[in-house]
Design a protein around this motif. Structure first.
Motif, short mmCIF file in Angstrom:
data_model
loop_
_atom_site.label_atom_id
_atom_site.label_comp_id
_atom_site.label_asym_id
_atom_site.label_seq_id
_atom_site.Cartn_x
_atom_site.Cartn_y
_atom_site.Cartn_z
N SER A 1 2.50 0.88 6.56
CA SER A 1 1.42 0.54 7.24
C SER A 1 1.37 -0.65 8.01
N HIS A 2 0.38 -0.74 9.04
CA HIS A 2 0.10 -1.91 9.82
C HIS A 2 -0.57 -2.57 8.83
N ALA A 3 -0.82 -3.94 8.94
CA ALA A 3 -1.35 -4.73 8.18
C ALA A 3 -2.94 -4.93 7.99
N GLY A 4 -3.52 -3.77 8.74
CA GLY A 4 -4.99 -3.80 8.65
C GLY A 4 -5.43 -3.76 7.24
N LYS B 1 -4.93 3.73 -4.19
CA LYS B 1 -4.47 4.97 -4.51
C LYS B 1 -3.11 4.74 -5.55
N GLY B 2 -2.74 3.46 -5.62
CA GLY B 2 -1.64 3.41 -6.44
C GLY B 2 -0.05 3.49 -5.88
N LYS B 3 -0.13 3.67 -4.53
CA LYS B 3 0.97 3.92 -3.81
C LYS B 3 1.90 2.88 -3.38
N PRO B 4 3.19 2.80 -3.52
CA PRO B 4 4.00 1.68 -3.06
C PRO B 4 3.86 1.56 -1.42
N LEU B 5 3.71 0.20 -1.07
CA LEU B 5 3.34 0.05 0.30
C LEU B 5 4.36 -0.85 0.88
N ILE B 6 4.86 -0.63 2.11
CA ILE B 6 5.33 -1.63 2.98
C ILE B 6 4.61 -1.86 4.14
N VAL B 7 4.14 -3.21 4.22
CA VAL B 7 3.23 -3.58 5.45
C VAL B 7 4.35 -4.15 6.67
N VAL B 8 3.97 -3.54 7.53
CA VAL B 8 4.70 -4.05 8.87
C VAL B 8 3.84 -4.81 9.77
N ILE B 9 4.19 -6.19 10.03
CA ILE B 9 3.46 -7.12 10.77
C ILE B 9 3.47 -6.94 12.31
#
Length: 163
Positions: free
Chosen positions: A78-81, A91-99
């Motif tokens: 995801s974007h970092a909004g 939702k307990g999902k693993p997340l990679i935040v892309v700046i």
């Protein structure tokens, strides 16, 4: 079928979409066992339909709700909004935040760094996304603590003299 959901929220972040569907990223996803990539492109350019031999790629702009896409994803990029990050983490999902390095006064970087310090997310920029996909250890991520709206309500009651 293991799937990845990429979201840019209501904005446009074509660089993230292009990077996520690039051959090196698709190869990294395939090597991790992912077979499906779903791209929510927001106001950005809708990419031409494509698939790699092992990863099916689909894209859309907006939906009434992303809850179903988030729920069915095994990994979210995801974007970092703030809204996108918090909805994914709840939702307990693993997340990679892309700046998005191109934003001025990059408040997104602050949010991503804090969530990373808390152990809840991985973060990177577009130029390091493939490397992050190759080296990620999702088992090291900690669950996001649930919100406590009753504490906020109690605080407001005290402030307004209702308690």
């Amino acid at each position: 079928m293991k799937s990845v959901f990429v979201t840019v929220g209501t904005t446009s972040f074509d660089e993230l979409i292009a990077t996520a569907r690039s051959p090196p990223a698709l190869q990294a996803l395939q090597s991790r066992g992912y077979q499906r990539l779903v791209l929510q492109v927001g106001r950005g350019s809708l990419p031409q339909p494509s698939s790699s031999p092992a990863v099916a790629v689909e894209a859309f702009r907006f939906k009434e709700s992303l809850a179903e896409d988030l729920q069915s994803a095994d990994l979210v990029i995801s974007h970092a909004g703030a809204g996108s990050c918090l909805e994914t983490l709840e939702k307990g999902k693993p997340l990679i935040v892309v700046i998005n390095d191109k934003l001025m006064n990059n408040h997104q970087l602050e949010l991503a760094k804090q969530l990373h310090r808390d152990g809840c997310v991985l973060y990177c920029n577009c130029s390091t996304l493939v490397e992050t996909l190759q080296s990620m250890d999702l088992s090291a991520l900690k669950p996001f603590p649930p919100g406590q709206p009753e504490k906020f309500a109690s605080f407001l009651d005290k402030v307004f003299g209702l308690q």
